[in-house]
Design a protein around this motif. Sequence first.
Motif, PDB file in Angstrom:
ATOM      1  N   MET A  28       0.830  -1.208   0.000  1.00 17.98           N
ATOM      2  CA  MET A  28       0.000   0.000   0.000  1.00 17.98           C
ATOM      3  C   MET A  28       0.868   1.263   0.000  1.00 17.98           C
ATOM      4  O   MET A  28       0.507   2.268  -0.616  1.00 17.98           O
ATOM      5  CB  MET A  28      -0.949  -0.010   1.201  1.00 17.98           C
ATOM      6  CG  MET A  28      -2.025   1.047   1.142  1.00 17.98           C
ATOM      7  SD  MET A  28      -2.965   1.015  -0.397  1.00 17.98           S
ATOM      8  CE  MET A  28      -4.342  -0.030   0.066  1.00 17.98           C
ATOM      9  N   ARG A  58       1.810   1.850  -3.560  1.00 14.28           N
ATOM     10  CA  ARG A  58       0.666   2.353  -4.332  1.00 14.28           C
ATOM     11  C   ARG A  58       0.497   3.864  -4.104  1.00 14.28           C
ATOM     12  O   ARG A  58       0.326   4.642  -5.040  1.00 14.28           O
ATOM     13  CB  ARG A  58      -0.573   1.600  -3.863  1.00 14.28           C
ATOM     14  CG  ARG A  58      -1.759   1.838  -4.730  1.00 14.28           C
ATOM     15  CD  ARG A  58      -2.931   1.048  -4.156  1.00 14.28           C
ATOM     16  NE  ARG A  58      -4.052   1.235  -5.014  1.00 14.28           N
ATOM     17  CZ  ARG A  58      -4.596   0.265  -5.727  1.00 14.28           C
ATOM     18  NH1 ARG A  58      -4.148  -0.951  -5.652  1.00 14.28           N
ATOM     19  NH2 ARG A  58      -5.624   0.532  -6.499  1.00 14.28           N
ATOM     20  N   LEU A  59       0.570   4.267  -2.837  1.00 18.71           N
ATOM     21  CA  LEU A  59       0.439   5.698  -2.509  1.00 18.71           C
ATOM     22  C   LEU A  59       1.623   6.490  -3.064  1.00 18.71           C
ATOM     23  O   LEU A  59       1.468   7.591  -3.607  1.00 18.71           O
ATOM     24  CB  LEU A  59       0.368   5.888  -0.990  1.00 18.71           C
ATOM     25  CG  LEU A  59      -0.941   5.452  -0.333  1.00 18.71           C
ATOM     26  CD1 LEU A  59      -0.765   5.311   1.176  1.00 18.71           C
ATOM     27  CD2 LEU A  59      -2.048   6.460  -0.656  1.00 18.71           C
ATOM     28  N   GLU A  79      -3.151  -3.418   4.582  1.00 17.22           N
ATOM     29  CA  GLU A  79      -3.827  -2.741   3.468  1.00 17.22           C
ATOM     30  C   GLU A  79      -4.783  -1.656   3.967  1.00 17.22           C
ATOM     31  O   GLU A  79      -5.410  -0.954   3.168  1.00 17.22           O
ATOM     32  CB  GLU A  79      -4.620  -3.762   2.631  1.00 17.22           C
ATOM     33  CG  GLU A  79      -3.760  -4.770   1.906  1.00 17.22           C
ATOM     34  CD  GLU A  79      -2.845  -4.096   0.884  1.00 17.22           C
ATOM     35  OE1 GLU A  79      -3.343  -3.683  -0.169  1.00 17.22           O
ATOM     36  OE2 GLU A  79      -1.629  -3.993   1.161  1.00 17.22           O
ATOM     37  N   CYS A 108      -7.647   6.538  -5.277  1.00 19.07           N
ATOM     38  CA  CYS A 108      -6.435   5.736  -5.475  1.00 19.07           C
ATOM     39  C   CYS A 108      -6.525   4.376  -4.792  1.00 19.07           C
ATOM     40  O   CYS A 108      -6.093   3.373  -5.334  1.00 19.07           O
ATOM     41  CB  CYS A 108      -5.237   6.517  -4.947  1.00 19.07           C
ATOM     42  SG  CYS A 108      -3.686   5.600  -4.926  1.00 19.07           S
ATOM     43  N   CYS A 109      -7.083   4.350  -3.586  1.00 15.32           N
ATOM     44  CA  CYS A 109      -6.922   3.162  -2.737  1.00 15.32           C
ATOM     45  C   CYS A 109      -8.210   2.561  -2.216  1.00 15.32           C
ATOM     46  O   CYS A 109      -8.162   1.616  -1.422  1.00 15.32           O
ATOM     47  CB  CYS A 109      -6.056   3.512  -1.526  1.00 15.32           C
ATOM     48  SG  CYS A 109      -4.472   4.203  -1.971  1.00 15.32           S
TER      49      CYS A 109
END
Length: 339
Positions: free
Chosen positions: A83, A86-87, A188, A206-207
């Motif tokens: 995660m 991803r960020l 997550e 985004c998440c």
Amino acid sequence: MTFKTELVTNPDARAIHRAGEILRQGGLVAFPTETVYGLGGNAFDPEATKKIYAAKGRPSDNPLIVHLETPQDAETIAYTTPMFWRLAARFMPGPLTVILKKRENIPDTVTGGLDSVAIRVPSHPIARALIAESGVPIAAPSANVSGKPSPTLAMHVYHDLNTRIEMILDGGPCEIGLESTIVKLDGEHITLLRPGGITLEDLTACCGKIDVDPAVLERFDGIPQAPGMKYRHYAPHMPVKLLIGTDAKFFSFLENQTEPFGVLCYTEDLPYLRGVPTAVLGEASDFAAHARHLFAALREMDAYSHIRVVYARAPKTEHLGLAVYNRLAKAAGFAFVEL
Ligand code: TXA
Ligand code: MG
């Protein structure tokens, strides 16, 4: 200890080189970022980080954010997770701080004894050049005296920290004007601890689902997840009160006040507030302007020693409005007045 604080306007490569040297030698340098000015010290040097707390008058249980040149550097001081990457891919460099489990090499003075560390990769060219030049991760809280609004101009830093630090790099006004968005990762799962330039809507896009820490929107009397959220903050010397209601009710409420007051207002309000001390946040619909101007406006109000109270409208909580709402609500100690 007192210093002759050197203020360098529009620092060139030589000035940034000197600033890097000061940091490597354990000294403190204030520098601009895209959010607010930071007060930097070498994150690997416990003595330097102790000096940061002393210069700000900050309680030592309130941990510092570590500023890195690239997201890849995070792996050297923390345990990254999918995660995080991803960020990082979406928002770094930029106004996002991510809390991760820390490695041993980060001293307890940086993390206030927590087992996690806050990581940020700023986008401001002077901040980036300074991190690169110093060759170390830079621990940096906002460069204000503890309890005052964060500085968005070098002049604010100078006012608060002159003689307490070695150098201030003046890069002009900060683009965003509010501190970075802080998120905490548990596997997550993401919790928003402090709203900022990366909005809740940006994070969700985004998440997926994001939890919002209760301390973002309400007075919180327990132990918040970001220790800094428990302190009274951003406040001028007089109380701030947030008014909820229509424009008509807002102006009629102000007309009926008997003690001297100031107003944080919108550009459109000015013709109706003649003779009243005001600080302008921008046009009513321009949330980015409100974010950019809020802290300077609170400092302006502080300069009117005769006023007894500052009124402002309670902001909307969408997009950047949420961050403005959070800072104003904290400045007001969550004092809302329903009109
Ligand atoms: O935009 C910003 O974030 C600015 C610039 C200079 O980068 N920095 C900043 O730092 O606002 P500061 O120290 O004023 O705010 C840091 C916040 C505090 O509320 C602190 O409690 C929280 O981050 N924090 C730091 N490390 C943490 C951790 N390990 N766990 C939870 N909260 C943490
Ligand atoms: Mg701060």
